[in-house]
Design a protein around this motif. Sequence first.
Motif: not given
Length: 241
Positions: A43-50, A89-91, A95-98, A194-201
């Motif tokens: 999760l930290d790695g994903l946030k750092a490179n988002r 990361a996919g979300g 986006g949620s659907v794609l 869907y949760a990935g769309r709110q990654l920062g939180t």
Amino acid sequence: MTSSADRSLQPKRSNTGKLMLGLSVGLAVTAFFYFDLGRYLSLDGLKANRDDLLVFTDSHYSTAVALFVVAYCLVVGLSLPGGAIMTLAGGFLFGSVLGTLYVNVGATMGATVAFLVARYLLRDWVERKFGSRLGAIQEGFAKNAFSYLMTLRLIPLFPFFLVNLVSGLTRVSIMTYVVATSLGIIPGSFVFAYAGRQLGTINSLKEIVSPNVLMAFMLLGLLALVPILYKKFAGRSTSAV
């Protein structure tokens, strides 16, 4: 007509193929941990490179989709940790659907690879070693494979990689396995995408899988068992008449 010499070479070729496949899988997994690639699947790695990931996706969308699907396939196919992060990361990126769609493609492909590796490398040995103990499991998969697999996929209590490997040791057909896997992982994939769309939180994966979400998955899993229970009780009532 196949000569006796050709037939004698077939087991050797089969063993060589299994050895090469086993070495390839072993080397890939070893490289993953040796180079600490898991730090990127956190999760930290994903946030750092988002920000970099978003820029690359916006500039090279098709390439990003292809790389994402292949990476997801490798993670799942090699039974590596990081599937949940990949779904987030996919979300986040698509986006949620794609995101759910691309996750489904990558996860189903990877699960099929893991299934075939388990069946090709381990099945004969396991059946020789534990054949008597696998009888009931084999019979259950043979009769109700689709419902069993749907239940295992829908309920997140069962590790994804474990279901892949155990399924490969049964006689379930690959088509049944692929369809049940693809359909069964949709709800869980969508929740994480869907949760990935709110990654920062998000600060922990535990924040995504709440008790209510787990309960919903449990109910879906139980619904998948309805055909099995129906056949069982219908068979009893028929025999009692």
